[in-house]
Design a protein around this motif. Structure first.
Motif, short mmCIF file in Angstrom:
data_model
loop_
_atom_site.label_atom_id
_atom_site.label_comp_id
_atom_site.label_asym_id
_atom_site.label_seq_id
_atom_site.Cartn_x
_atom_site.Cartn_y
_atom_site.Cartn_z
N ASN A 1 0.86 -1.16 -0.12
CA ASN A 1 -0.02 -0.15 0.00
C ASN A 1 0.94 1.09 -0.08
O ASN A 1 1.62 1.39 0.94
N GLY A 2 0.84 2.17 -1.03
CA GLY A 2 2.02 3.10 -1.24
C GLY A 2 3.23 2.86 -2.28
O GLY A 2 2.91 1.74 -3.05
N LYS A 3 4.17 3.37 -1.95
CA LYS A 3 5.28 3.34 -2.86
C LYS A 3 6.35 2.50 -2.23
O LYS A 3 6.62 2.61 -0.97
N LEU A 4 6.98 1.39 -3.13
CA LEU A 4 8.15 0.54 -2.85
C LEU A 4 9.12 0.70 -3.58
O LEU A 4 8.94 1.12 -5.01
N LEU A 5 10.14 0.11 -3.53
CA LEU A 5 11.39 0.11 -4.20
C LEU A 5 11.79 -1.30 -4.12
O LEU A 5 12.18 -1.87 -2.94
N ALA A 6 12.09 -2.09 -5.19
CA ALA A 6 12.73 -3.50 -5.21
C ALA A 6 14.03 -3.55 -6.19
O ALA A 6 14.09 -2.86 -7.12
N HIS A 7 15.04 -4.43 -5.52
CA HIS A 7 16.13 -4.63 -6.39
C HIS A 7 16.15 -6.03 -6.54
O HIS A 7 15.91 -6.96 -5.44
N GLY A 8 16.41 -6.75 -7.72
CA GLY A 8 16.48 -7.83 -7.93
C GLY A 8 17.55 -8.67 -8.85
O GLY A 8 18.25 -7.74 -9.67
N ILE A 9 17.52 -9.82 -8.87
CA ILE A 9 18.42 -10.51 -9.84
C ILE A 9 17.77 -11.88 -10.42
O ILE A 9 16.78 -12.19 -9.90
N VAL A 10 18.03 -12.17 -11.40
CA VAL A 10 17.48 -13.44 -12.24
C VAL A 10 18.78 -14.48 -12.40
O VAL A 10 19.79 -13.78 -12.86
#
Length: 190
Positions: free
Chosen positions: A53-62
């Motif tokens: 709910n609201g703003k989020l930031l994600a960092h990821g790898i495959v």
């Protein structure tokens, strides 16, 4: 030449066969997949309506099935809810500059159940939450070399605290493990 077994060797072979069968049975039962119920006593409790709910930031790898990193990316997310229906707008930016958007519609049900749909998800994602964990299972339509592959995801989310959630998704096709997607979500202020 056929080997000859004495009665003692036969008993040892039979005992070894039983021991191996017993160990294999124990090994298979020890490798049973986790279920959301395994995390029911863990806290903080994961509620998608509250977390997304609201703003989020994600960092990821495959990664590929051997663990080699194939892609790195960030995701800007915005979640909104009306009643038990949520919209999760995901804006991906990959290390090579490619951009992608996925918009999920989430429906919260009873007993920690969730259903999710998106344009590139075949049918519905089925989710079950318990404690600090949620397990999603769905088929994603992935473009690969001009074709579209139907790739199955076994997707686990774990709430670490009210700001951070970790996500691990195993990708497979025809039951063969292709690789993983690893993500770290962070809620943003405001």
């Amino acid at each position: 030449m056929t080997p000859r077994f004495t009665p003692t060797l036969r008993r040892l072979a039979a005992g070894a066969t039983l021991a191996i069968a017993g160990l294999a049975t124990l090994g298979l039962s020890g490798c049973a997949s986790p279920t959301p119920a395994d995390y029911a006593s863990q806290s903080p409790k994961l509620d998608l309506k509250q977390y997304f709910n609201g703003k989020l930031l994600a960092h990821g790898i495959v990664t590929d099935r051997g663990g080699k990193v194939l892609q790195r990316f960030t995701v800007q997310l915005t979640g909104t809810w009306v009643g038990d229906t949520g919209t999760l707008d995901e804006r991906f930016t990959y290390a090579d500059g490619r951009k992608e958007t996925r918009v999920w519609t989430l429906q919260r049900g009873a007993d920690g159940r969730y259903i999710g749909t998106a344009a590139d998800v075949l049918g519905e994602a089925q989710g079950q939450a318990a404690g600090n964990a949620l397990n999603w299972r769905y088929t994603l339509l992935l473009p690969v070399d001009g074709r579209t592959w139907e790739v199955q995801f076994d997707d686990w989310m774990f709430l670490v605290d009210d700001q951070v959630m970790l996500n691990r998704a195993v990708m497979s096709k025809f039951g063969i493990r292709l690789g993983e997607v690893l993500l770290s979500f962070q809620r943003l202020p405001g």
